[in-house]
Design a protein around this motif. Structure first.
Motif, PDB file in Angstrom:
ATOM      1  N   LEU A 272       0.822  -1.210   0.000  1.00 29.02           N
ATOM      2  CA  LEU A 272       0.000   0.000   0.000  1.00 29.02           C
ATOM      3  C   LEU A 272       0.857   1.261   0.000  1.00 29.02           C
ATOM      4  CD1 LEU A 272      -2.707  -1.065   2.611  1.00 29.02           C
ATOM      5  CD2 LEU A 272      -3.029  -0.831   0.137  1.00 29.02           C
ATOM      6  N   LEU A 273       1.956   1.225   0.714  1.00 35.65           N
ATOM      7  CA  LEU A 273       2.842   2.390   0.744  1.00 35.65           C
ATOM      8  C   LEU A 273       3.455   2.653  -0.626  1.00 35.65           C
ATOM      9  CD1 LEU A 273       4.582   1.815   4.197  1.00 35.65           C
ATOM     10  CD2 LEU A 273       2.802   3.493   3.637  1.00 35.65           C
ATOM     11  N   ILE A 274       3.766   1.589  -1.346  1.00 35.84           N
ATOM     12  CA  ILE A 274       4.271   1.771  -2.714  1.00 35.84           C
ATOM     13  C   ILE A 274       3.203   2.422  -3.576  1.00 35.84           C
ATOM     14  CG2 ILE A 274       5.112   0.609  -4.793  1.00 35.84           C
ATOM     15  CD1 ILE A 274       6.267  -1.569  -3.018  1.00 35.84           C
ATOM     16  N   MET A 275       1.967   1.978  -3.440  1.00 33.65           N
ATOM     17  CA  MET A 275       0.866   2.579  -4.211  1.00 33.65           C
ATOM     18  C   MET A 275       0.747   4.064  -3.897  1.00 33.65           C
ATOM     19  SD  MET A 275      -2.123  -0.308  -3.762  1.00 33.65           S
ATOM     20  CE  MET A 275      -1.622  -2.007  -3.447  1.00 33.65           C
ATOM     21  N   ARG A 276       0.832   4.400  -2.622  1.00 29.77           N
ATOM     22  CA  ARG A 276       0.727   5.813  -2.238  1.00 29.77           C
ATOM     23  C   ARG A 276       1.896   6.611  -2.792  1.00 29.77           C
ATOM     24  NH1 ARG A 276       2.300   7.371   3.701  1.00 29.77           N
ATOM     25  NH2 ARG A 276       4.296   6.935   2.661  1.00 29.77           N
ATOM     26  N   ASN A 277       3.113   6.092  -2.648  1.00 25.94           N
ATOM     27  CA  ASN A 277       4.306   6.833  -3.078  1.00 25.94           C
ATOM     28  C   ASN A 277       4.356   7.018  -4.592  1.00 25.94           C
ATOM     29  OD1 ASN A 277       5.054   6.936  -0.395  1.00 25.94           O
ATOM     30  ND2 ASN A 277       6.452   5.184  -0.534  1.00 25.94           N
ATOM     31  N   ARG A 278       3.749   6.099  -5.321  1.00 28.49           N
ATOM     32  CA  ARG A 278       3.746   6.205  -6.782  1.00 28.49           C
ATOM     33  C   ARG A 278       2.458   6.850  -7.301  1.00 28.49           C
ATOM     34  NH1 ARG A 278       6.099   1.345 -10.202  1.00 28.49           N
ATOM     35  NH2 ARG A 278       6.479   3.161 -11.526  1.00 28.49           N
ATOM     36  N   SER A 279       1.618   7.303  -6.385  1.00 31.17           N
ATOM     37  CA  SER A 279       0.351   7.968  -6.749  1.00 31.17           C
ATOM     38  C   SER A 279      -0.487   7.107  -7.682  1.00 31.17           C
ATOM     39  CB  SER A 279       0.635   9.336  -7.406  1.00 31.17           C
ATOM     40  OG  SER A 279       1.339  10.166  -6.516  1.00 31.17           O
ATOM     41  N   LEU A 280      -0.629   5.843  -7.311  1.00 30.55           N
ATOM     42  CA  LEU A 280      -1.421   4.919  -8.106  1.00 30.55           C
ATOM     43  C   LEU A 280      -2.873   4.952  -7.661  1.00 30.55           C
ATOM     44  CD1 LEU A 280       1.059   1.898  -8.204  1.00 30.55           C
ATOM     45  CD2 LEU A 280       0.371   3.304 -10.153  1.00 30.55           C
ATOM     46  N   TRP A 281      -3.782   4.994  -8.652  1.00 31.13           N
ATOM     47  CA  TRP A 281      -5.218   4.947  -8.431  1.00 31.13           C
ATOM     48  C   TRP A 281      -5.682   6.085  -7.520  1.00 31.13           C
ATOM     49  CZ3 TRP A 281      -2.566   0.002  -7.549  1.00 31.13           C
ATOM     50  CH2 TRP A 281      -2.423  -0.712  -8.750  1.00 31.13           C
ATOM     51  N   GLY A 282      -6.725   5.894  -6.754  1.00 31.15           N
ATOM     52  CA  GLY A 282      -7.291   6.991  -5.971  1.00 31.15           C
ATOM     53  C   GLY A 282      -6.520   7.232  -4.689  1.00 31.15           C
ATOM     54  N   PRO A 283      -5.869   8.366  -4.553  1.00 35.01           N
ATOM     55  CA  PRO A 283      -5.043   8.602  -3.352  1.00 35.01           C
ATOM     56  C   PRO A 283      -5.838   8.550  -2.058  1.00 35.01           C
ATOM     57  CG  PRO A 283      -5.311  10.618  -4.658  1.00 35.01           C
ATOM     58  CD  PRO A 283      -5.811   9.497  -5.486  1.00 35.01           C
ATOM     59  N   LYS A 284      -7.071   9.038  -2.059  1.00 34.94           N
ATOM     60  CA  LYS A 284      -7.869   8.995  -0.835  1.00 34.94           C
ATOM     61  C   LYS A 284      -8.181   7.558  -0.440  1.00 34.94           C
ATOM     62  CE  LYS A 284     -10.130  13.516  -1.317  1.00 34.94           C
ATOM     63  NZ  LYS A 284     -11.450  14.221  -1.429  1.00 34.94           N
ATOM     64  N   VAL A 285      -8.493   6.746  -1.428  1.00 37.86           N
ATOM     65  CA  VAL A 285      -8.801   5.341  -1.154  1.00 37.86           C
ATOM     66  C   VAL A 285      -7.574   4.634  -0.599  1.00 37.86           C
ATOM     67  CG1 VAL A 285      -9.495   3.149  -2.203  1.00 37.86           C
ATOM     68  CG2 VAL A 285     -10.590   5.272  -2.929  1.00 37.86           C
ATOM     69  N   ILE A 286      -6.419   4.892  -1.197  1.00 38.32           N
ATOM     70  CA  ILE A 286      -5.184   4.248  -0.741  1.00 38.32           C
ATOM     71  C   ILE A 286      -4.843   4.709   0.670  1.00 38.32           C
ATOM     72  CG2 ILE A 286      -2.742   3.882  -1.219  1.00 38.32           C
ATOM     73  CD1 ILE A 286      -4.649   2.612  -3.265  1.00 38.32           C
ATOM     74  N   ARG A 287      -4.979   5.993   0.934  1.00 36.93           N
ATOM     75  CA  ARG A 287      -4.663   6.495   2.278  1.00 36.93           C
ATOM     76  C   ARG A 287      -5.590   5.871   3.331  1.00 36.93           C
ATOM     77  NH1 ARG A 287      -3.889  11.600  -0.356  1.00 36.93           N
ATOM     78  NH2 ARG A 287      -5.962  12.304   0.309  1.00 36.93           N
ATOM     79  N   ALA A 288      -6.860   5.722   2.987  1.00 41.02           N
ATOM     80  CA  ALA A 288      -7.793   5.097   3.928  1.00 41.02           C
ATOM     81  C   ALA A 288      -7.419   3.645   4.186  1.00 41.02           C
ATOM     82  CB  ALA A 288      -9.211   5.186   3.373  1.00 41.02           C
ATOM     83  N   ALA A 289      -6.980   2.955   3.137  1.00 37.80           N
ATOM     84  CA  ALA A 289      -6.568   1.557   3.309  1.00 37.80           C
ATOM     85  C   ALA A 289      -5.317   1.468   4.174  1.00 37.80           C
ATOM     86  CB  ALA A 289      -6.327   0.917   1.943  1.00 37.80           C
ATOM     87  N   ILE A 290      -4.391   2.393   3.972  1.00 30.95           N
ATOM     88  CA  ILE A 290      -3.176   2.426   4.801  1.00 30.95           C
ATOM     89  C   ILE A 290      -3.541   2.644   6.266  1.00 30.95           C
ATOM     90  CG2 ILE A 290      -1.102   3.780   5.315  1.00 30.95           C
ATOM     91  CD1 ILE A 290      -0.804   4.248   2.297  1.00 30.95           C
ATOM     92  N   ALA A 291      -4.456   3.558   6.500  1.00 27.93           N
ATOM     93  CA  ALA A 291      -4.863   3.843   7.893  1.00 27.93           C
ATOM     94  C   ALA A 291      -5.468   2.601   8.534  1.00 27.93           C
ATOM     95  CB  ALA A 291      -5.858   5.000   7.919  1.00 27.93           C
ATOM     96  N   ARG A 292      -6.296   1.861   7.783  1.00 26.84           N
ATOM     97  CA  ARG A 292      -6.889   0.664   8.350  1.00 26.84           C
ATOM     98  C   ARG A 292      -5.835  -0.382   8.659  1.00 26.84           C
ATOM     99  NH1 ARG A 292     -11.277   1.573   4.514  1.00 26.84           N
ATOM    100  NH2 ARG A 292     -13.161   2.125   5.672  1.00 26.84           N
ATOM    101  N   CYS A 293      -4.856  -0.525   7.728  1.00 26.59           N
ATOM    102  CA  CYS A 293      -3.788  -1.504   7.971  1.00 26.59           C
ATOM    103  C   CYS A 293      -2.962  -1.123   9.202  1.00 26.59           C
ATOM    104  CB  CYS A 293      -2.891  -1.602   6.730  1.00 26.59           C
ATOM    105  SG  CYS A 293      -3.233  -3.029   5.696  1.00 26.59           S
TER     106      CYS A 293
END
Length: 298
Positions: A272-293
């Motif tokens: 998930l951190l790689i997805m966030r750092n590479r700005s893949l797909w929806g950033p809000k969705v990725i950030r929410a998933a990171i928070a849950r993890c």
């Protein structure tokens, strides 16, 4: 162009079949070799699908003809695969005749065509008649038949069918494995340890499509054993390809929705951190998933 002129079955020519009756179009199709392809031939086939009523009795006769080519053409037409189901002519009668052909056919090419044709009809989940006819062909020596069976079985939900798809994941034929992996990844929602284990084994396949489908199937089921392969892709150079890989994005979004009902596995966090750092797909969705993890991390 008149029916007396030689048609061009390789190239599409506007109006080339004008004046041809359904019977004459059927004659054109019957005259082609089994492997024939061409835009003009495809156009003739589509016209025949729409005119099936006009050659119905003849097609039924051809479906039991002594010549394999005639039976194959009949099966091909009974599929009516170019039409929406609501526009098909006598769909139940077509399906019934195709099932009869599958039960009796000895020629492997005709059998494969008939099984492919079955796929064009809505098959009710757990249809015992379809399962009974197709399952014995899981071990058919002809790869074209096994591929057709794998394609048809992917439309069914049945324990014996799922076991067959798992078996197909280890088939010697590449196309059969691709078809089985697609069915288990995209067409069935059933989640069992044997299915997961088969998908994990398929991650080691030497065919990219099999690996991709297996990874997506595991992600859909929330299985962290998909993470190593996912991380390989996420770390790759082709960000644009990843951004447009909608099947992967949808599988991940489905995983994130699962986490709204169940506790996520923290093992997903590095990916998930790689997805966030590479700005893949929806950033809000990725950030929410990171928070849950992170909230699930001990």
């Amino acid at each position: 162009m008149s029916p007396a002129e030689e048609p061009n079955v390789n190239e599409w020519i506007d109006g080339q079949w004008d004046g041809y009756t359904p019977d004459q179009l059927l004659d054109v199709l019957l005259a082609q070799p089994v492997w024939a392809e061409g835009d003009g031939l495809t156009q003739a086939e589509e016209l025949l699908y729409e005119a099936l009523e006009g050659v119905w009795d003849r097609v039924l006769t051809l479906s039991s003809a002594p010549e394999p080519r005639a039976r194959e053409v009949a099966a091909f037409l009974l599929s009516q695969c170019a039409l929406f189901p609501v526009d098909r002519f006598r769909p139940e009668a077509c399906r019934t005749r195709l099932l009869e052909m599958v039960a009796a056919e000895q020629d492997t090419q005709v059998l494969a065509t008939a099984v492919h044709a079955i796929c064009e009809y809505v098959i009710e989940a757990g249809d015992p008649q379809v399962c009974e006819l197709l399952l014995p062909h899981v071990t058919n020596p002809d790869p074209d038949v096994r591929y057709a069976v794998a394609e048809a079985l992917g439309l069914l939900e049945d324990p014996a069918v799922l076991a067959a798809l798992i078996q197909f994941l280890a088939d010697e034929d590449e196309a059969v494995r691709v078809c089985a992996s697609f069915s288990l990844a995209f067409l069935t929602e059933t989640d069992t340890p044997p299915i997961r284990q088969a998908l994990v084994a398929a991650l080691l396949d030497d065919v990219d499509d099999v690996v991709d489908n297996a990874m997506i199937g595991l992600i859909e089921r929330g299985d962290p054993r998909a993470i190593p392969q996912l991380s390989v892709y996420l770390a790759g150079d082709d960000r644009e390809f990843l951004q447009e890989w909608y099947d992967l994005r949808n599988a991940l979004y489905g995983l994130f929705e699962r986490w709204e009902r169940e506790t996520p596995d923290p093992a997903w966090l590095p990916a998930l951190l790689i997805m966030r750092n590479r700005s893949l797909w929806g950033p809000k969705v990725i950030r929410a998933a990171i928070a849950r993890c992170r909230s699930a991390t001990p």
